[in-house]
Design a protein around this motif. Structure first.
Motif, PDB file in Angstrom:
ATOM      1  N   GLU A 101       1.069  -1.176  -0.090  1.00  0.00           N
ATOM      2  CA  GLU A 101       0.020   0.031   0.126  1.00  0.00           C
ATOM      3  C   GLU A 101       0.951   1.069   0.227  1.00  0.00           C
ATOM      4  OE1 GLU A 101      -3.224  -2.013   2.461  1.00  0.00           O
ATOM      5  OE2 GLU A 101      -2.688  -0.359   3.494  1.00  0.00           O
ATOM      6  N   THR A 102       2.155   1.535   0.664  1.00  0.00           N
ATOM      7  CA  THR A 102       2.406   2.619   0.692  1.00  0.00           C
ATOM      8  C   THR A 102       3.379   2.701  -0.816  1.00  0.00           C
ATOM      9  OG1 THR A 102       3.191   2.262   3.192  1.00  0.00           O
ATOM     10  CG2 THR A 102       4.257   3.323   2.351  1.00  0.00           C
ATOM     11  N   LEU A 103       4.179   1.557  -1.080  1.00  0.00           N
ATOM     12  CA  LEU A 103       4.483   1.668  -2.933  1.00  0.00           C
ATOM     13  C   LEU A 103       4.045   2.000  -3.159  1.00  0.00           C
ATOM     14  CD1 LEU A 103       6.918   1.673  -4.429  1.00  0.00           C
ATOM     15  CD2 LEU A 103       7.180  -1.140  -4.242  1.00  0.00           C
ATOM     16  N   ALA A 104       2.773   1.494  -2.859  1.00  0.00           N
ATOM     17  CA  ALA A 104       1.387   1.721  -4.569  1.00  0.00           C
ATOM     18  C   ALA A 104       1.120   3.641  -4.594  1.00  0.00           C
ATOM     19  CB  ALA A 104       0.157   1.607  -4.104  1.00  0.00           C
ATOM     20  N   PHE A 105       1.377   4.178  -2.811  1.00  0.00           N
ATOM     21  CA  PHE A 105       0.903   5.486  -3.144  1.00  0.00           C
ATOM     22  C   PHE A 105       2.175   6.335  -3.106  1.00  0.00           C
ATOM     23  CE2 PHE A 105       2.214   8.917  -0.357  1.00  0.00           C
ATOM     24  CZ  PHE A 105       0.726  10.297  -0.396  1.00  0.00           C
ATOM     25  N   ILE A 106       3.167   5.537  -2.978  1.00  0.00           N
ATOM     26  CA  ILE A 106       4.660   6.655  -2.989  1.00  0.00           C
ATOM     27  C   ILE A 106       4.843   6.605  -4.892  1.00  0.00           C
ATOM     28  CG2 ILE A 106       6.687   7.158  -3.286  1.00  0.00           C
ATOM     29  CD1 ILE A 106       6.888   5.902  -0.371  1.00  0.00           C
ATOM     30  N   VAL A 107       4.493   5.476  -5.580  1.00  0.00           N
ATOM     31  CA  VAL A 107       5.247   5.273  -7.063  1.00  0.00           C
ATOM     32  C   VAL A 107       3.973   6.478  -7.911  1.00  0.00           C
ATOM     33  CG1 VAL A 107       4.468   4.243  -8.843  1.00  0.00           C
ATOM     34  CG2 VAL A 107       5.977   3.373  -6.659  1.00  0.00           C
ATOM     35  N   VAL A 108       2.907   6.366  -7.297  1.00  0.00           N
ATOM     36  CA  VAL A 108       1.582   7.078  -8.265  1.00  0.00           C
ATOM     37  C   VAL A 108       1.960   8.846  -7.782  1.00  0.00           C
ATOM     38  CG1 VAL A 108      -0.574   7.493  -8.670  1.00  0.00           C
ATOM     39  CG2 VAL A 108      -0.279   5.323  -8.391  1.00  0.00           C
ATOM     40  N   THR A 109       2.403   8.732  -6.420  1.00  0.00           N
ATOM     41  CA  THR A 109       2.443   9.968  -6.491  1.00  0.00           C
ATOM     42  C   THR A 109       3.240  11.024  -6.275  1.00  0.00           C
ATOM     43  OG1 THR A 109       1.453  10.292  -3.715  1.00  0.00           O
ATOM     44  CG2 THR A 109       2.497  12.107  -4.070  1.00  0.00           C
ATOM     45  N   LEU A 110       4.234   9.962  -7.068  1.00  0.00           N
ATOM     46  CA  LEU A 110       5.429  10.898  -7.536  1.00  0.00           C
ATOM     47  C   LEU A 110       5.797  11.123  -8.670  1.00  0.00           C
ATOM     48  CD1 LEU A 110       8.238   9.248  -5.192  1.00  0.00           C
ATOM     49  CD2 LEU A 110       7.694  12.097  -4.975  1.00  0.00           C
ATOM     50  N   ALA A 111       4.931   9.981  -8.965  1.00  0.00           N
ATOM     51  CA  ALA A 111       4.939  10.050 -11.034  1.00  0.00           C
ATOM     52  C   ALA A 111       3.902  10.740 -11.439  1.00  0.00           C
ATOM     53  CB  ALA A 111       4.381   8.578 -11.294  1.00  0.00           C
ATOM     54  N   VAL A 112       2.890  11.415 -11.247  1.00  0.00           N
ATOM     55  CA  VAL A 112       1.929  12.069 -10.838  1.00  0.00           C
ATOM     56  C   VAL A 112       2.448  13.468 -10.670  1.00  0.00           C
ATOM     57  CG1 VAL A 112      -0.239  12.935 -10.908  1.00  0.00           C
ATOM     58  CG2 VAL A 112      -0.035  10.244 -10.682  1.00  0.00           C
ATOM     59  N   SER A 113       3.057  13.815  -9.989  1.00  0.00           N
ATOM     60  CA  SER A 113       3.830  15.539  -9.500  1.00  0.00           C
ATOM     61  C   SER A 113       5.000  15.391 -10.244  1.00  0.00           C
ATOM     62  CB  SER A 113       3.888  15.151  -7.658  1.00  0.00           C
ATOM     63  OG  SER A 113       4.125  14.399  -8.134  1.00  0.00           O
ATOM     64  N   TRP A 114       5.774  14.198 -10.681  1.00  0.00           N
ATOM     65  CA  TRP A 114       6.921  15.075 -11.124  1.00  0.00           C
ATOM     66  C   TRP A 114       6.698  15.416 -12.949  1.00  0.00           C
ATOM     67  CZ3 TRP A 114      11.139  10.021  -9.804  1.00  0.00           C
ATOM     68  CH2 TRP A 114      11.242  10.556  -8.136  1.00  0.00           C
ATOM     69  N   ALA A 115       5.820  14.785 -13.357  1.00  0.00           N
ATOM     70  CA  ALA A 115       4.912  14.606 -15.279  1.00  0.00           C
ATOM     71  C   ALA A 115       4.350  15.951 -14.403  1.00  0.00           C
ATOM     72  CB  ALA A 115       4.121  14.094 -15.040  1.00  0.00           C
ATOM     73  N   MET A 116       3.711  16.915 -13.378  1.00  0.00           N
ATOM     74  CA  MET A 116       2.759  18.250 -13.551  1.00  0.00           C
ATOM     75  C   MET A 116       4.554  19.317 -13.877  1.00  0.00           C
ATOM     76  SD  MET A 116       0.204  17.873 -10.752  1.00  0.00           S
ATOM     77  CE  MET A 116      -1.004  18.913 -11.551  1.00  0.00           C
ATOM     78  N   ALA A 117       5.356  18.797 -12.754  1.00  0.00           N
ATOM     79  CA  ALA A 117       6.464  19.787 -12.435  1.00  0.00           C
ATOM     80  C   ALA A 117       7.372  19.790 -13.974  1.00  0.00           C
ATOM     81  CB  ALA A 117       7.371  18.919 -11.419  1.00  0.00           C
ATOM     82  N   THR A 118       7.191  18.346 -13.791  1.00  0.00           N
ATOM     83  CA  THR A 118       8.096  18.864 -15.829  1.00  0.00           C
ATOM     84  C   THR A 118       7.578  19.686 -16.253  1.00  0.00           C
ATOM     85  OG1 THR A 118       8.953  16.270 -15.351  1.00  0.00           O
ATOM     86  CG2 THR A 118       8.875  17.335 -17.613  1.00  0.00           C
ATOM     87  N   LEU A 119       6.315  19.811 -17.532  1.00  0.00           N
ATOM     88  CA  LEU A 119       5.141  20.008 -17.514  1.00  0.00           C
ATOM     89  C   LEU A 119       5.398  21.543 -17.118  1.00  0.00           C
ATOM     90  CD1 LEU A 119       1.932  18.830 -17.609  1.00  0.00           C
ATOM     91  CD2 LEU A 119       3.377  18.743 -19.855  1.00  0.00           C
ATOM     92  N   PHE A 120       5.064  22.092 -15.913  1.00  0.00           N
ATOM     93  CA  PHE A 120       5.295  23.724 -15.688  1.00  0.00           C
ATOM     94  C   PHE A 120       7.523  23.909 -16.343  1.00  0.00           C
ATOM     95  CE2 PHE A 120       7.925  26.076 -11.634  1.00  0.00           C
ATOM     96  CZ  PHE A 120       7.129  27.456 -11.959  1.00  0.00           C
ATOM     97  N   LEU A 121       7.904  23.681 -15.951  1.00  0.00           N
ATOM     98  CA  LEU A 121       9.631  23.386 -16.105  1.00  0.00           C
ATOM     99  C   LEU A 121       9.668  23.865 -17.516  1.00  0.00           C
ATOM    100  CD1 LEU A 121      11.687  21.140 -14.050  1.00  0.00           C
ATOM    101  CD2 LEU A 121      11.278  24.220 -13.848  1.00  0.00           C
ATOM    102  N   VAL A 122       9.486  22.783 -18.329  1.00  0.00           N
ATOM    103  CA  VAL A 122       9.014  22.315 -19.927  1.00  0.00           C
ATOM    104  C   VAL A 122       8.541  23.840 -20.679  1.00  0.00           C
ATOM    105  CG1 VAL A 122       8.694  21.530 -21.959  1.00  0.00           C
ATOM    106  CG2 VAL A 122       9.347  20.235 -20.542  1.00  0.00           C
ATOM    107  N   GLY A 123       7.424  24.296 -19.513  1.00  0.00           N
ATOM    108  CA  GLY A 123       6.516  25.412 -20.139  1.00  0.00           C
ATOM    109  C   GLY A 123       7.218  27.140 -19.790  1.00  0.00           C
ATOM    110  N   GLY A 124       8.602  26.743 -19.183  1.00  0.00           N
ATOM    111  CA  GLY A 124       9.004  28.255 -19.067  1.00  0.00           C
ATOM    112  C   GLY A 124       9.380  28.913 -17.722  1.00  0.00           C
ATOM    113  N   GLU A 125       8.534  28.199 -16.745  1.00  0.00           N
ATOM    114  CA  GLU A 125       7.743  28.177 -15.371  1.00  0.00           C
ATOM    115  C   GLU A 125       7.238  29.368 -15.388  1.00  0.00           C
ATOM    116  OE1 GLU A 125      11.016  28.622 -12.930  1.00  0.00           O
ATOM    117  OE2 GLU A 125      12.895  27.127 -14.747  1.00  0.00           O
TER     118      GLU A 125
END
Length: 339
Positions: free
Chosen positions: A11-35
């Protein structure tokens, strides 16, 4: 039977993996979009809470209230609000002591002329005005917390005629919409995930709960070191991530001691205001009341890493001693040797 079938590690691993995957994807969009989309980062901070609530229901059929939305009492409420000021009270004289010993006048400098606050306020007055204005806004959070503890919505709804009972949903909206109106409740969203979910799942083992969140919370902040402000500053970024990691222990203790999501959420949002207001922002370079070697004396720099590290070390020692004392308390007395 369901309790016995649970696998907390999965359960802990599932929560961590999904949270980091989604949040990193959003952060990448932010950085690629010129912040240029700060709102994207604010919503990214809500990802842990959204995933946490989803995992709690999917794995354990726990309602959102399980994270602890009830008002915890004034002591914990004020601890959450004022703790960043306590950090500032330690950091400031310590930084000036280093400046005095080293003779480096540029290490820390008083620069109130650079501050600009709301209502046209500038200079030193910006600090108390912004803090008091912020504390006033947290009343919206208190109303939500108090409504849960004293069941205001349920009690008012029960007094309505049967055909008008549906209005209780409107009453709930009146209580909770200001929480969302208080900006996007990003810090609250983070705390619902990291503390209200991850720490709560392991709260029976405090040291493990804190240790799990340390690297995970630092990893959540990892994309920030690639921003235009932080990119390329290796020592600063390493210190930044380490300070985030050890701070997770303090946040975990706030949640476990209060049994409420509000104290760590208040500490989080108050920290995000007061630390950069006093010592400048490591995220965007905005000046604070004090300038100079900001990455050293900032609460998310070397000083923050050391202070939180000392508190974290003490807490781990405290939890270890408490566990030993608990084990001794349940151990049977040795049988008496016959004469």
């Amino acid at each position: 039977m369901l309790r016995n079938m649970r696998n907390p590690r999965k359960e802990t691993l599932a929560f961590i993996v999904v949270t980091l995957a989604v949040s990193w994807a959003m952060a990448t969009l932010f950085l690629v979009g010129g912040e240029k989309s700060p709102w994207l980062m604010r919503w990214m901070m809500c990802v842990p809470g959204i995933v946490g609530l989803g995992c709690s229901w999917f794995f354990r059929r726990e309602p959102p209230s399980a994270v602890g939305f009830a008002f915890p009492g004034w002591k914990w409420w004020f601890v959450g609000l004022a703790l960043p000021l306590a950090y500032g009270a330690v950091i400031t004289p310590l930084a000036y002591a280093i400046r005095f010993v080293t003779g480096d006048a540029a290490f820390i400098q008083y620069q109130p002329q650079l501050l600009k606050g709301p209502f046209g306020v500038t200079g030193l007055a910006t600090v108390p005005v912004m803090i008091l204005f912020f504390w006033a806004l947290t009343v919206t959070w208190w109303l939500a917390a108090a409504s849960v503890r004293w069941r205001w919505v349920e009690k008012l709804g029960a007094k309505l005629p049967e055909r008008w009972r549906w209005l209780r949903f409107g009453l709930a909206a009146l209580v909770w919409w200001p929480v969302v109106g208080f900006g996007v409740p990003s810090e609250l969203g983070e705390e619902v995930g990291w503390r209200g979910t991850l720490v709560r799942w392991w709260m029976h083992r405090p040291g493990v709960a804190a240790a799990i969140t340390m690297p995970v919370w630092a990893a959540f902040h990892l994309p920030l070191i690639f921003s235009s402000t932080q990119r390329g500053h290796v020592a600063q970024n390493v210190t930044f991530l380490l300070s985030i990691a050890v701070a997770a222990v303090v946040f975990a203790q706030l949640y476990m001691a209060s049994r409420s999501i509000w104290p760590p959420a208040l500490f989080h949002i108050s920290w995000n205001l007061i630390n950069p207001l006093l010592f400048g922002s490591v995220y965007n370079g905005r000046p604070g009341l004090f300038g100079g070697q900001v990455w050293v004396f900032n609460g998310e720099g070397v000083f923050g890493m050391v202070l939180n590290g000392l508190v974290a070390a003490w807490l781990f020692r405290h939890w270890r001693r408490s566990a030993r004392n608990a084990e001794r308390a349940v151990m049977p007395e040795p049988a008496a040797t016959p004469a």
